[in-house]
Design a protein around this motif. Structure first.
Motif, PDB file in Angstrom:
ATOM      1  N   GLU A 154       0.610   4.168  -2.718  1.00 46.90           N
ATOM      2  CA  GLU A 154       0.461   5.569  -2.317  1.00 46.90           C
ATOM      3  C   GLU A 154       1.533   6.435  -2.983  1.00 46.90           C
ATOM      4  O   GLU A 154       1.254   7.535  -3.461  1.00 46.90           O
ATOM      5  CB  GLU A 154       0.540   5.669  -0.782  1.00 46.90           C
ATOM      6  N   ASP A 159     -11.001   4.063  -4.895  1.00 48.18           N
ATOM      7  CA  ASP A 159     -11.008   3.630  -3.494  1.00 48.18           C
ATOM      8  C   ASP A 159      -9.789   2.740  -3.210  1.00 48.18           C
ATOM      9  O   ASP A 159      -9.774   1.552  -3.566  1.00 48.18           O
ATOM     10  CB  ASP A 159     -12.314   2.857  -3.234  1.00 48.18           C
ATOM     11  N   GLN A 160      -8.783   3.317  -2.574  1.00 48.79           N
ATOM     12  CA  GLN A 160      -7.564   2.546  -2.284  1.00 48.79           C
ATOM     13  C   GLN A 160      -7.810   1.473  -1.220  1.00 48.79           C
ATOM     14  O   GLN A 160      -7.109   0.471  -1.159  1.00 48.79           O
ATOM     15  CB  GLN A 160      -6.445   3.473  -1.829  1.00 48.79           C
ATOM     16  N   GLN A 161      -8.799   1.712  -0.355  1.00 44.85           N
ATOM     17  CA  GLN A 161      -9.110   0.748   0.698  1.00 44.85           C
ATOM     18  C   GLN A 161      -9.596  -0.577   0.084  1.00 44.85           C
ATOM     19  O   GLN A 161      -9.299  -1.659   0.606  1.00 44.85           O
ATOM     20  CB  GLN A 161     -10.185   1.336   1.627  1.00 44.85           C
ATOM     21  N   LEU A 164       0.834  -1.218   0.000  1.00 45.83           N
ATOM     22  CA  LEU A 164       0.000   0.000   0.000  1.00 45.83           C
ATOM     23  C   LEU A 164       0.865   1.263   0.000  1.00 45.83           C
ATOM     24  O   LEU A 164       0.481   2.275  -0.590  1.00 45.83           O
ATOM     25  CB  LEU A 164      -0.952  -0.021   1.195  1.00 45.83           C
ATOM     26  N   ALA A 177      -6.644  -2.450  -0.818  1.00 48.93           N
ATOM     27  CA  ALA A 177      -6.049  -3.045   0.386  1.00 48.93           C
ATOM     28  C   ALA A 177      -6.709  -4.390   0.706  1.00 48.93           C
ATOM     29  O   ALA A 177      -6.039  -5.348   1.101  1.00 48.93           O
ATOM     30  CB  ALA A 177      -6.185  -2.090   1.560  1.00 48.93           C
ATOM     31  N   GLU A 178      -8.015  -4.462   0.490  1.00 53.45           N
ATOM     32  CA  GLU A 178      -8.747  -5.709   0.741  1.00 53.45           C
ATOM     33  C   GLU A 178      -8.296  -6.805  -0.234  1.00 53.45           C
ATOM     34  O   GLU A 178      -8.097  -7.954   0.156  1.00 53.45           O
ATOM     35  CB  GLU A 178     -10.256  -5.434   0.599  1.00 53.45           C
TER      36      GLU A 178
END
Lengths: 191, 193
Positions: free
Chosen positions: A71, B15-17, A67, B20-21
């Motif tokens: 980013e 949506d970066q979250q 991540l 992450a999932e």
């Protein structure tokens, strides 16, 4: 059936892709051929070994590191248009600064504005600076031009300079070669 | 729980979250593939991270009719094969001992069990490292991901019959390695079989 075909069948048997008839045929062959029987044993050992081996887990911070890279990529993407914009703006400003004085002089504006005390002084200084830069550039260009035309018009001088360069580089090459040979001899002695 | 395809749509919408999932779901699959191909934990981590980053960068190209895992493993596979080919241009050291994987050395409750697992893993990696990258990939996808020939062919962008041939040749080579007995594999294989 060719020997090689039974070897292919063994691989398929390990993946449970043989029909009952093919399996029967393979088993019959394995009972009569010791070479294939040995290969089958080894393939089975490998199969058991690999099947029993579990997946290895990534380090605990793996996900966070992915991540962070995402980013970093995203922030680069966010800044990219700004960087391009600033570079374009800077180029336009630089080009304008270079071109404006010429435009200024050609329009005769200094004469008009010179009557204003402070502005007149600023314009005077800017004009002098601009003219000095122009003289400097033209002087460098002229000097280079003179040298080039001299060398082109005097083939003998050009030949002398080129010969000197070739001799100098040959001499340096020879010295480096001798040094490398010595170093190699010393290192082989110590080894 | 959202499906992979729904998460991908969210990633495309920024949506970066959601990404992450997806990383949480498939980090082990990608990392294990990289480790089995490259044989080195550090390089495997970097390669698997790079594969995720590439998946993120090209998420719009993902065909939602395919499973996300297959697509991700395909990216990881290509990246690992590229790395092996580049590595060969700079250095070739199949004789170097392979470092044991930290996951197999750190948290096992019994020292003996840990040692056996470590030795078996080293033997497996030694056997794998002697295979050509294309053969190695077919073997890894077959054994560690339990994939069919068709699925392996899909990931490796080739035909089913090519996979059948690669697996057969790879198995014969591995069996021959056992016969030569030059690696640690033989003794460990005998113990574990």
């Amino acid at each position: 059936m060719a020997h090689n075909s039974y070897e292919v069948m063994m691989s398929l048997a390990l993946d449970a892709l043989l029909t009952q008839e093919e399996e029967k045929e393979l088993n019959q062959h394995l009972q009569s051929c010791s070479t294939c029987a040995q290969l089958w044993d080894d393939m089975t050992i490998i199969n058991t070994m690999f099947t029993a081996s579990a997946e290895v887990a990534p380090p605990a911070n793996f996900s966070a590191n992915v991540l962070a890279r995402v980013e970093s990529y995203e922030s680069g993407r966010r800044w990219y248009p700004w960087i391009v914009g600033v570079l374009v703006a800077a180029s336009v400003i630089a080009a304008s600064l270079w071109a404006l004085p010429a435009l200024f002089l050609s329009l005769g504006l200094p004469d008009l504005l010179a009557e204003w005390p402070v502005i007149g002084e600023i314009i005077d200084a800017a004009t002098r600076g601009y003219i000095a830069i122009q003289i400097g550039v033209s002087w460098v260009v002229e000097l280079a031009n003179t040298w080039f035309s001299y060398l082109l018009n005097e083939p003998a001088s050009l030949a002398v300079i080129l010969t000197a360069l070739v001799l100098a580089s040959t001499w340096i090459g020879l010295l480096e070669g001798i040094k490398a040979t010595r170093n190699a001899a010393v290192s082989s002695q110590t080894a | 729980m959202l499906t992979d395809q729904e998460l991908v749509v969210q990633v495309i919408n920024g949506d970066q979250q959601a990404f992450a999932e997806l990383v949480e779901r498939y980090q082990q699959a990608a990392y294990n593939l990289a480790y089995r191909m490259l044989g080195n934990p550090g390089e495997a981590e970097d390669a698997a991270q790079e594969a995720f980053l590439r998946a993120y960068q090209h998420i719009k190209r993902y065909d939602t009719s395919r499973p996300f895992k297959t697509w991700l493993l395909s990216i990881t596979s290509n990246h690992c094969i590229d790395r092996i080919r580049k590595r060969r241009l700079t250095w070739l050291s199949i004789d170097e001992p392979l470092p044991p994987h930290p996951a197999l050395t750190s948290s096992a409750p019994q020292p003996e069990a840990s040692t056996i697992a470590e030795e078996r893993n080293a033997a497996i990696q030694a056997l794998l490292s002697d295979l050509e990258p294309d053969y190695r990939m077919a073997v890894v996808l077959r054994y560690w991901y339990d994939m069919s020939y068709v699925e392996i062919a899909d990931i490796m962008e080739t035909t089913e019959s090519a996979i059948k041939s690669r697996l057969f040749r790879a198995r014969r080579m591995l069996a021959e390695q056992l016969q030569t007995g030059s690696t640690l594999a033989l003794s460990v294989a005998m113990e574990s079989a």
